[in-house]
Write an enzyme that holds these catalytic residues in place. Structure first.
Site, PDB file in Angstrom:
ATOM      1  N   LYS A 141      47.297  13.505  -1.254  1.00  0.00           N
ATOM      2  CA  LYS A 141      47.593  14.349  -2.413  1.00  0.00           C
ATOM      3  C   LYS A 141      46.346  15.032  -2.993  1.00  0.00           C
ATOM      4  O   LYS A 141      46.424  16.154  -3.483  1.00  0.00           O
ATOM      5  CB  LYS A 141      48.287  13.528  -3.498  1.00  0.00           C
ATOM      6  CG  LYS A 141      49.747  13.221  -3.186  1.00  0.00           C
ATOM      7  CD  LYS A 141      50.382  12.462  -4.336  1.00  0.00           C
ATOM      8  CE  LYS A 141      51.887  12.444  -4.204  1.00  0.00           C
ATOM      9  NZ  LYS A 141      52.552  11.872  -5.379  1.00  0.00           N
ATOM     10  N   ASP A 179      55.427  16.444  -9.775  1.00  0.00           N
ATOM     11  CA  ASP A 179      55.742  15.078 -10.230  1.00  0.00           C
ATOM     12  C   ASP A 179      55.863  14.998 -11.753  1.00  0.00           C
ATOM     13  O   ASP A 179      56.800  14.402 -12.285  1.00  0.00           O
ATOM     14  CB  ASP A 179      54.649  14.091  -9.787  1.00  0.00           C
ATOM     15  CG  ASP A 179      54.836  13.648  -8.344  1.00  0.00           C
ATOM     16  OD1 ASP A 179      55.975  13.701  -7.841  1.00  0.00           O
ATOM     17  OD2 ASP A 179      53.829  13.239  -7.732  1.00  0.00           O
TER      18      ASP A 179
END
Ligand code: NAP
Length: 284
Positions: A72, A108
């Site tokens: 990520k 997210d």
């Protein structure tokens, strides 16, 4: 299963490990429901092959996708740009094309907020939040809460330097932040005064389901919403203990769904079939 042919558009998730991911099930169900000619595949990428994997996305005309642990943060230098939210969080979970540029976004945090809004319409009246943990998920949640204007955020973590890193980001957005370690005697009073408590640690995640964050649970009451980002099991020990105190509770499934809905919008402006995706996640 969608019919795959010469015109099928390809989407991928890059990760290591990747076998546990629910993303292919969720997105392929969505493509099927939309009758969209696309397929979504999980790709196990060796840690030292990330650069080649991104080259592959560019060379093979992959239309979009996702990134998970451990890439990520590491993927950012290989992209042509990232969104402001991804910059603040320092991590990317979604890949999409902006004309010829391969971009990274982080859905997210906004996914978390949307899930909160969906199940808890009054959530934005919250005066403050306690975030348990200071890792990648805590950053996404914290940045979104700070951007949404929650004025006071408490970060509880073992590694205080990591918590300080998160606090600096949240303060730069305008929130007031206090850092605590788990044994701080102030924690009980703070939790009792703060209506939103969010577990972003992996404590209680399958298969180690008999552990939970070490907080004074007696400080929780009917005035609290307790959120766990874990979705397997659906009700962690943290949520069970909070429920025993009379709290409203929410697990991480809604966040997983909403970040997926937001990703689909970025890929092709696809209007995600939320109910189908939710059903598929529940099924898995
Ligand atoms: P991460 O970056 O590794 O961060 C983990 C955090 O938990 C760190 O702050 C760490 O504290 C803390 N922690 C770990 N073990 C601990 C222990 N034994 N005692 C106290 N604190 C502990 O992980 P992440 O990517 O943020 O993911 C965290 C959780 O969120 C995972 O369960 C993941 O599945 C979930 N998640 C859910 C979604 C969703 O869509 N629902 C999305 C993302 C993540 P230290 O810094 O002190 O080590």
């Amino acid at each position: 299963m969608n019919t795959i042919n010469g015109s099928t558009k390809n989407f991928v998730i890059l990760g290591q490990p990747i076998e546990h991911t629910l993303s292919p099930a969720m997105y392929n169900a969505a493509f099927g429901a939309l009758q969209y000619n696309g397929v979504y595949l999980a790709c196990l990428v060796p840690e030292d092959k990330l650069a080649e994997a991104v080259q592959g996305i560019r060379a093979l005309g992959i239309r979009g996708g996702n990134v998970t642990i451990p890439f990520k943060e590491k993927i950012i230098p290989y992209l042509d740009g990232i969104t402001e939210e991804a910059r603040l969080i320092g991590a990317v979970n979604t890949l999409y094309w902006e004309e010829e540029r391969l971009m990274g976004a982080n859905t997210d945090g906004l996914g978390f907020l949307k899930a909160l809004q969906g199940t808890e319409p009054a959530a934005f009246d919250f005066s403050g939040a306690v975030i348990l943990g200071a890792g990648g998920a805590a950053k996404a949640v914290g940045v979104s809460l700070a951007l949404s204007g929650i004025p006071k955020i408490y970060v509880v973590n073992r590694d205080l330097a990591k918590a300080e890193g998160l606090a600096r980001i949240l303060r730069s957005i305008g929130s007031r932040v206090q850092i605590l370690n788990w044994s701080n005697p102030e924690l009980k009073g703070i939790i009792s005064q703060t209506p939103l408590v969010i577990n972003t640690t992996p404590l209680g995640m399958d298969p180690k389901i008999d552990v939970c964050p070490a907080i004074p649970y007696e400080a929780l009451s009917v005035d609290h919403l307790a959120v766990d980002l874990i979705y397997k099991p659906a009700e962690t020990l943290f949520l069970q203990k909070a429920k025993n105190q009379g709290c409203r509770i929410m697990n991480g499934l809604g966040m997983l769904l909403e970040q997926g809905v937001l990703s689909m919008d970025l890929w092709a402006g696809l209007e995600a079939p939320r109910a189908v995706m939710a059903q598929e996640l529940e099924r898995w």
